[in-house]
Each structure stands twice: as structure tokens, then as C-alpha cells.
Design a protein around this motif. Structure first.
Motif, PDB file in Angstrom:
ATOM      1  N   LEU A 237       0.820  -1.211   0.000  1.00  0.00           N
ATOM      2  CA  LEU A 237       0.000   0.000   0.000  1.00  0.00           C
ATOM      3  C   LEU A 237       0.855   1.263   0.000  1.00  0.00           C
ATOM      4  CD1 LEU A 237      -2.806   1.331   0.189  1.00  0.00           C
ATOM      5  CD2 LEU A 237      -2.613   1.160   2.685  1.00  0.00           C
ATOM      6  N   THR A 238       1.834   1.334   0.884  1.00  0.00           N
ATOM      7  CA  THR A 238       2.620   2.561   1.036  1.00  0.00           C
ATOM      8  C   THR A 238       3.915   2.558   0.246  1.00  0.00           C
ATOM      9  OG1 THR A 238       3.807   1.706   2.967  1.00  0.00           O
ATOM     10  CG2 THR A 238       1.718   2.837   3.370  1.00  0.00           C
TER      11      THR A 238
ATOM     12  N   ASN B 142     -11.545   5.479   8.965  1.00  0.00           N
ATOM     13  CA  ASN B 142     -12.069   4.334   8.214  1.00  0.00           C
ATOM     14  C   ASN B 142     -13.577   4.203   8.374  1.00  0.00           C
ATOM     15  OD1 ASN B 142      -9.986   3.110   6.752  1.00  0.00           O
ATOM     16  ND2 ASN B 142      -9.212   2.019   8.539  1.00  0.00           N
TER      17      ASN B 142
ATOM     18  N   HIS C  85     -12.747   2.943   3.652  1.00  0.00           N
ATOM     19  CA  HIS C  85     -11.390   2.403   3.614  1.00  0.00           C
ATOM     20  C   HIS C  85     -10.516   3.103   2.576  1.00  0.00           C
ATOM     21  CE1 HIS C  85     -11.959  -0.816   6.525  1.00  0.00           C
ATOM     22  NE2 HIS C  85     -13.140  -1.060   5.966  1.00  0.00           N
ATOM     23  N   GLU C  86     -11.115   3.648   1.522  1.00  0.00           N
ATOM     24  CA  GLU C  86     -10.312   4.381   0.546  1.00  0.00           C
ATOM     25  C   GLU C  86      -9.677   5.613   1.199  1.00  0.00           C
ATOM     26  OE1 GLU C  86     -12.344   5.347  -3.014  1.00  0.00           O
ATOM     27  OE2 GLU C  86     -12.762   3.258  -3.563  1.00  0.00           O
TER      28      GLU C  86
ATOM     29  N   ASP D 200      -6.850   4.307   3.333  1.00  0.00           N
ATOM     30  CA  ASP D 200      -5.681   3.957   2.514  1.00  0.00           C
ATOM     31  C   ASP D 200      -4.948   5.202   2.044  1.00  0.00           C
ATOM     32  OD1 ASP D 200      -6.336   1.328   2.868  1.00  0.00           O
ATOM     33  OD2 ASP D 200      -7.181   1.030   0.872  1.00  0.00           O
ATOM     34  N   SER D 201      -5.710   6.235   1.669  1.00  0.00           N
ATOM     35  CA  SER D 201      -5.090   7.483   1.237  1.00  0.00           C
ATOM     36  C   SER D 201      -4.281   8.122   2.372  1.00  0.00           C
ATOM     37  CB  SER D 201      -6.169   8.464   0.751  1.00  0.00           C
ATOM     38  OG  SER D 201      -5.602   9.713   0.414  1.00  0.00           O
TER      39      SER D 201
ATOM     40  N   LEU E  97      -2.843   6.503   4.884  1.00  0.00           N
ATOM     41  CA  LEU E  97      -1.638   5.695   5.078  1.00  0.00           C
ATOM     42  C   LEU E  97      -0.594   5.993   4.012  1.00  0.00           C
ATOM     43  CD1 LEU E  97      -3.279   2.272   6.029  1.00  0.00           C
ATOM     44  CD2 LEU E  97      -2.081   3.831   7.559  1.00  0.00           C
ATOM     45  N   ARG E  98      -1.040   6.126   2.763  1.00  0.00           N
ATOM     46  CA  ARG E  98      -0.086   6.435   1.679  1.00  0.00           C
ATOM     47  C   ARG E  98       0.545   7.809   1.887  1.00  0.00           C
ATOM     48  NH1 ARG E  98      -3.785   3.484  -1.746  1.00  0.00           N
ATOM     49  NH2 ARG E  98      -5.034   5.383  -2.001  1.00  0.00           N
TER      50      ARG E  98
ATOM     51  N   GLU F 285      -1.983   0.981  11.275  1.00  0.00           N
ATOM     52  CA  GLU F 285      -1.644   2.399  11.199  1.00  0.00           C
ATOM     53  C   GLU F 285      -0.377   2.722  11.977  1.00  0.00           C
ATOM     54  OE1 GLU F 285      -4.746   2.125  14.581  1.00  0.00           O
ATOM     55  OE2 GLU F 285      -4.181   1.046  12.756  1.00  0.00           O
TER      56      GLU F 285
END
Length: 450
Positions: free
Chosen positions: A131-132, A171, A176-177, A180-181, A183-184, A206
Motif C-alpha cells: 500500500l505505502t 475508516n 477504507h479508501e 488507505d489514502s 496511510l499512503r 496504522e
């Protein structure tokens, strides 16, 4: 970024390769007539062995080397045959041998290169968070192992753990999108701020870790605060994101990098408890002042060797194994895989337990924080800590607990029982303080928590 590495070629593989090239040479020189016949040409098949062996270890370059070596041996052999006047070579047959040899080597080279690239891709996936794009926990633990070993030779080592504040709410409320954003974006912040000589990785969920070699706590706090300010300055569609961080430096006697990470996680818990969006550092043991000991709960009248023991570990296999060992020795054993439930049990009153045997690293709560929270309501807790990756003897004075022992994984029954007996029989000492944070004025520039 991962770089491609070649496997070292074992000595036995080199010996086999040279021998397989020598066989056809000896056959042609010793039996020149047979070597020129159709069935004699089959002896040259042994010259393909180096191509297969070197393809496994060196891929395309190995096949190219084997091809060059095979062609050189073939050419030299024919020259020797001509000079000795033993026989005139069958040029058509020789051309066929060369063509087949080259074709097989090319096919082997293509196949080998595909396999090596797939292997490299699989290794990258095993060490990189998808993901990252940061290194993952497995990669971080490999680096931690080597850096911790270097700390024994006097090199400084500090670890910083980051945890995104209220990430579950992002979240739950925005999907979840959005999570995820977030986290990135945090991964990008860490990538930009981490020195080339250091490593930042996603440690799980996280939570992120930065391994800072040749750095003290002051440097780690400044680094973590830059990260905190940078993520806080980003504007997301759903609002602002903050992060809490805990830092800890290597101290003599820690014995395992898991103890160092647990010390940083203990400081991170203090940062969360103090209001989040702040950076906290673990106090060196020498700077700690033990708080006055509360009156310990009375010992159970259970006969020696039958005391009540509570085993805490998130790994069910370890939990079963340790419990079985203790039961075999006669102890009364209870099991728990959730540290939070153990804390609640102690907060409700006397749990009827005389000894805790707990893993140091657990996903929900590390063993040090677990004992910290227990000693806030009950002093004189006896604890045996379990940890893997042990590199040196453990003698660190920062473990919380009134009487503390340590046992290394994989667990040996004799070591476990000896440590348990020692802790149960030892007089209680003042516990290490649960407050591990540095006073706010200890590091200028951080200021009071926001």
C-alpha cells in the motif's frame, strides 16, 4: 530499493563444471577415432552441465559464461586434434554439435532469466508494503537485528514508533479508501524525512517504525516532531490527521531488539494517554526515580511449586506450549491471548494470580505496557517476560514489575521453570515507573503538547 544479488557458486559446483568440461576433452584425445563417430559425439553433452549449474546460481550471466567456456574447450580440443594429426574432424557433425549446444544454452538462459526475475519480484513483495511502498515489518525486523548487533559495539541506535491518531474513525466515517489514502500520505512523509542511512517502515495497520542508526534521543525527537508537523500540515477532504510518536534508545542489558521496540511502544502509549499529537521519549533507566511502592497483595497460601500462573501470548502455539510446560511442573495455569482483558481483570480486583508470564511483543499491547497498567492498581507484580531474537543476556533495569525474569524463545522447559521459580522466590523490589515520558522542558523546541 531492493538490488539484485547473485548467489555465490559453491566450490563443488565449480569442480563438477570443470570435470564435465574435461571429460569430452580426455575422450577425444584418448580415443580420437571413437570421438569422431556419431555415438562418440554424445560425450559432448557433459559440457552442458556447467550451463545448468551456473544458470541456477548466476542466471543469464552464468549461462553466458558456461557457453563461452564450452565453446573455448571445444575449439581448443579440435585444434589439438589437428596439431597431433590424429584425425580430420567431421565438420558437418561439429557444426551440428555447436548449433545444438548454442540453442540449448540460449533456451536455458531465457528460462533462467525469467525465473530469476520472478524470484526477485517475490522477494520484493515479501519485504515491501504494497500500500505505502515502504519496507514492511519483516524488512524492518531484519534491519533491527543487524543494527541491534552493531549497538553492542558502541554504535548509537534509536527507534521511533508512530501511530496515526483516531485512524479507526477515518475508516469508519469516510471509508477504507480514505484510510488507505491517509496511510499512503503518511508513508510519503516518512519517505521524504528519513535519512538514506536510516529506515522507515510500515509496522502493521496504522503503526510505523523508524530505525535511526547512530542517532540519540534528541535527534530522534527532532525527527519525529518534523514528521508530526508535516502530516498535520496536510489537508484531507475529511479534515486534519495527526500522529503520536514514542522514541527509545538502546541501553545496555536490553538483550533483544524486541525490548527496545517495546520501550518505544511504551513511550507511544504515554503519548496517546497524554492527549495525542505529540512526541514522547522513554527515560533512560539511570534517570528514572522509582515511585513509592504500594502495599503488595498478600501471597497465596498455595504450596511451593503449585502457585497460580497467568500466561499471556497472542501466539496460540506458544500459549499452549508454555502452559503445558508449567502444568507438567505442577503449577495452576490460566491462559489469555488478549492483554486488554488481563488489564480489566486486575482492575476489577484481586485476580488470584501470583505470577504473569507474558510475551514482550503483542499486536494489541506490548508486555511492558501491560505490566505498567497492572502495577497502576496492584504493586508487587511478579513477571517473567518472553522474547525471541535474543542476542545477549538480558539485564536491563527498565522492566516494570516487582520481581522480573526473562526467558528466550524458543522456550526450553528447563529455562522456563528455572526463571519462574527464581521470580516466585525472589524478594520484591520497587517497580520501574510506568510514566516513561520525558518532561516537556527536557527538549527545547518541542513546546507543550497541542
Amino acid at each position: 530499493m531492493l538490488t539484485r544479488t547473485s548467489r555465490p557458486v559453491p566450490l563443488r559446483a565449480l569442480v563438477i563444471s570443470l570435470a564435465s568440461l574435461g571429460v569430452p576433452v580426455l575422450a577425444v584425445l584418448a580415443l580420437p577415432g571413437w570421438g569422431q563417430e556419431d555415438q562418440g559425439v554424445l560425450i559432448w553433452l557433459t559440457s552442458l552441465i556447467p550451463a545448468f549449474l551456473l544458470a541456477y546460481y548466476r542466471g543469464l550471466r552464468g549461462v553466458a559464461l558456461a557457453l563461452a567456456g564450452g565453446m573455448a574447450v571445444l575449439a581448443v580440443t579440435q585444434v589439438i586434434v589437428l596439431l597431433l594429426g590424429q584425425a580430420s574432424p567431421d565438420w558437418a557433425l561439429l557444426l551440428g554439435v555447436v548449433a545444438v549446444y548454442v540453442a540449448i544454452c540460449i533456451a536455458l538462459a531465457v528460462f533462467s532469466e525469467v525465473l530469476h526475475r520472478e524470484r526477485q519480484a517475490a522477494e520484493a513483495l515479501a519485504l515491501v508494503d504494497g500500500l505505502t511502498g515502504l519496507p514492511n515489518r519483516r524488512h524492518a525486523e531484519v534491519i533491527l537485528e543487524s543494527q541491534f548487533a552493531a549497538s553492542a559495539r558502541g554504535r548509537k541506535l534509536t527507534v521511533v514508533l508512530f501511530d496515526l491518531d483516531h485512524f479507526k474513525q477515518v475508516n469508519d466515517r469516510h471509508g477504507h479508501e480514505a484510510g488507505d489514502s491517509t496511510l499512503r500520505s503518511f508513508g510519503d512523509v516518512l519517505r521524504r524525512t528519513t535519512r538514506r542511512m536510516d529506515l522507515s517502515a510500515r509496522f502493521g495497520g496504522e503503526e510505523f517504525i523508524s530505525i535511526l542508526g547512530d542517532a540519540d534521543v534528541a535527534h530522534a525527537l527532532a525527527f519525529a516532531d518534523r514528521v508530526r508537523h508535516e502530516i498535520k500540515s496536510l489537508v484531507f477532504p475529511w479534515g486534519q490527521v495527526t500522529v503520536s510518536a514514542g522514541a527509545a534508545s538502546y541501553q545496555e542489558g536490553m538483550g533483544s531488539h524486541e525490548v527496545l521496540v517495546a520501550a518505544a511502544d511504551r513511550a507511544l502509549y504515554d503519548a496517546k494517554r497524554s492527549g495525542r499529537d505529540r512526541v514522547t521519549a522513554a527515560v533512560p533507566v539511570a534517570a528514572e526515580r522509582p515511585a513509592p511502592e504500594r502495599a503488595a497483595a498478600p501471597r497465596s497460601p498455595a504450596p511451593r511449586g503449585t502457585e497460580a500462573v497467568l500466561v499471556i501470548d497472542d501466539d496460540p502455539d506458544v500459549l499452549r506450549l508454555v502452559s503445558k510446560m508449567l502444568r507438567t511442573a505442577g503449577y495452576r495455569v490460566e491462559e489469555a491471548d488478549d492483554p486488554e482483558l488481563v488489564v480489566q481483570r486486575f482492575h476489577r480486583g484481586d485476580p488470584g494470580v501470583e505470577l504473569l508470564v507474558t510475551d514482550i511483543m503483542m499486536p494489541k499491547m506490548n508486555g511492558l505496557s501491560l505490566v505498567d497498567r497492572i502495577t497502576s492498581v496492584r504493586a508487587g507484580v511478579r513477571v517473567v517476560y518472553m522474547s525471541g531474537h535474543l542476542q545477549r543476556d538480558v539485564s536491563w533495569a527498565g522492566f516494570p514489575g516487582g520481581a522480573v525474569g526473562f526467558v528466550a524463545k524458543p522456550i526450553e522447559m528447563a529455562d522456563l521453570l528455572a526463571s519462574v521459580r527464581d521470580v516466585l522466590d525472589r524478594p520484591l523490589a520497587p517497580s520501574a515507573p510506568s510514566q516513561s515520558q520525558v518532561p516537556q522542558d527536557a527538549y527545547r523546541g518541542l513546546g507543550p503538547p497541542n
